[in-house]
Scaffold this motif. Structure first.
Motif, mmCIF file in Angstrom:
data_model
loop_
_atom_site.group_PDB
_atom_site.id
_atom_site.type_symbol
_atom_site.label_atom_id
_atom_site.label_comp_id
_atom_site.label_asym_id
_atom_site.label_seq_id
_atom_site.Cartn_x
_atom_site.Cartn_y
_atom_site.Cartn_z
ATOM 1 N N PHE A 6 0.847 -1.189 0.000
ATOM 2 C CA PHE A 6 0.000 0.000 0.000
ATOM 3 C C PHE A 6 0.883 1.240 0.000
ATOM 4 O O PHE A 6 2.076 1.179 0.316
ATOM 5 N N THR A 7 0.297 2.369 -0.348
ATOM 6 C CA THR A 7 1.006 3.646 -0.289
ATOM 7 C C THR A 7 0.235 4.684 0.500
ATOM 8 O O THR A 7 0.819 5.457 1.243
ATOM 9 N N ASP A 8 -1.087 4.709 0.337
ATOM 10 C CA ASP A 8 -1.889 5.746 0.990
ATOM 11 C C ASP A 8 -3.215 5.149 1.423
ATOM 12 O O ASP A 8 -4.237 5.333 0.765
ATOM 13 N N ASP A 9 -3.185 4.433 2.538
ATOM 14 C CA ASP A 9 -4.379 3.784 3.056
ATOM 15 C C ASP A 9 -4.391 3.964 4.568
ATOM 16 O O ASP A 9 -3.564 3.375 5.265
ATOM 17 N N PRO A 10 -5.288 4.794 5.109
ATOM 18 C CA PRO A 10 -5.273 5.093 6.544
ATOM 19 C C PRO A 10 -5.369 3.844 7.425
ATOM 20 O O PRO A 10 -4.669 3.742 8.441
ATOM 21 N N ALA A 11 -6.227 2.893 7.051
ATOM 22 C CA ALA A 11 -6.398 1.700 7.877
ATOM 23 C C ALA A 11 -5.133 0.843 7.877
ATOM 24 O O ALA A 11 -4.693 0.358 8.928
ATOM 25 N N LEU A 12 -4.537 0.658 6.709
ATOM 26 C CA LEU A 12 -3.318 -0.146 6.630
ATOM 27 C C LEU A 12 -2.136 0.580 7.282
ATOM 28 O O LEU A 12 -1.270 -0.053 7.893
ATOM 29 N N THR A 13 -2.096 1.905 7.130
ATOM 30 C CA THR A 13 -1.055 2.677 7.810
ATOM 31 C C THR A 13 -1.152 2.489 9.315
ATOM 32 O O THR A 13 -0.135 2.302 10.002
#
Length: 233
Positions: A6-13
């Protein structure tokens, strides 16, 4: 095992950040980072790789146990060796499982090669040497040094079993009162020799702070220019 990029995913971040805290939860010597700092560094807008020519991708490994590892791959447009671009891997954390580590390393290196044609990779390095980098390889029974790497004691074995080789080594040492005095004496001798060679020292002129800061930046940049992995700020 599933490795998700991922690069820009709030949940995964958030899962990425939380995994580090979960992994070290019972380690009394671990000095946790500020969560918001890690979130910011991962951001494609304000993070480490936000300039034109830079890039980053982040990976989470998951199996029947849940989340078992994480890693980031970075492209720093200023970082190269012998004229060839370098990639870096950073934010590596993993359970004690060589298969997990191997899958994470493979995913990061594949992205660097396929997306950017970069085959030479250094790590651990969070984008550049101005952020967290290096791997702690011994001294795990000692208290940590603030600002120095701290990782699980099985990480050196994971890296070695996955084909990584040491590029450079550093030493961190405790200083007792005698060692501190020896350091002061060494600095005093260096200062005296500098004066004898014609150098002069003066205080920063706070009335011209911006221009003084520019001079200081130039001096520090020149002094670090030969350091392994140096890139300008």
């Amino acid at each position: 095992m599933k490795v998700q990029r991922f690069t820009d995913d709030p949940a995964l971040t958030e899962a990425f950040v939380r995994f580090g805290f979960d992994l070290y939860r019972n380690d009394p010597r671990w000095i946790p980072p500020f969560r918001e700092d890690v979130r910011r560094q991962l951001s494609p807008v304000t993070g480490l790789a936000h300039r034109p020519g830079d890039d980053a991708a982040h990976f989470l490994a998951q199996d029947e146990r849940g989340l078992v590892g994480r890693i980031s791959a970075f492209v720093n447009s200023d970082l190269e060796e012998d004229g060839e671009p370098l990639g870096t891997i950073g934010f590596f954390e993993s359970v004690e499982d060589v298969d997990v580590a191997r899958e994470l390393f493979a995913a990061a290196r594949a992205w660097l090669l396929e997306a950017h044609g970069i085959a030479r990779v250094w790590g651990p390095m969070n984008f550049d040497i101005w952020h967290d980098y290096r791997l702690m390889t011994r001294g795990f029974s000692r208290d940590p040094f603030s600002g120095e790497p701290w990782n699980k004691d099985y990480y050196p074995g994971l890296f070695a079993r996955c084909g990584w080789e040491p590029l450079r080594t550093w030493e961190s040492v405790d200083l007792d009162e005698r060692g501190i005095q020896q350091t002061i004496d060494w600095g005093t001798r260096r200062h005296r020799r500098a004066l004898e060679a014609g150098y002069r020292f003066r205080d920063i002129d706070s009335t011209h702070f911006e221009s003084e800061l520019g001079i200081l930046h130039g001096v520090l940049s020149a002094s670090y220019a030969g350091f392994l992995g140096y890139t300008p700020i």
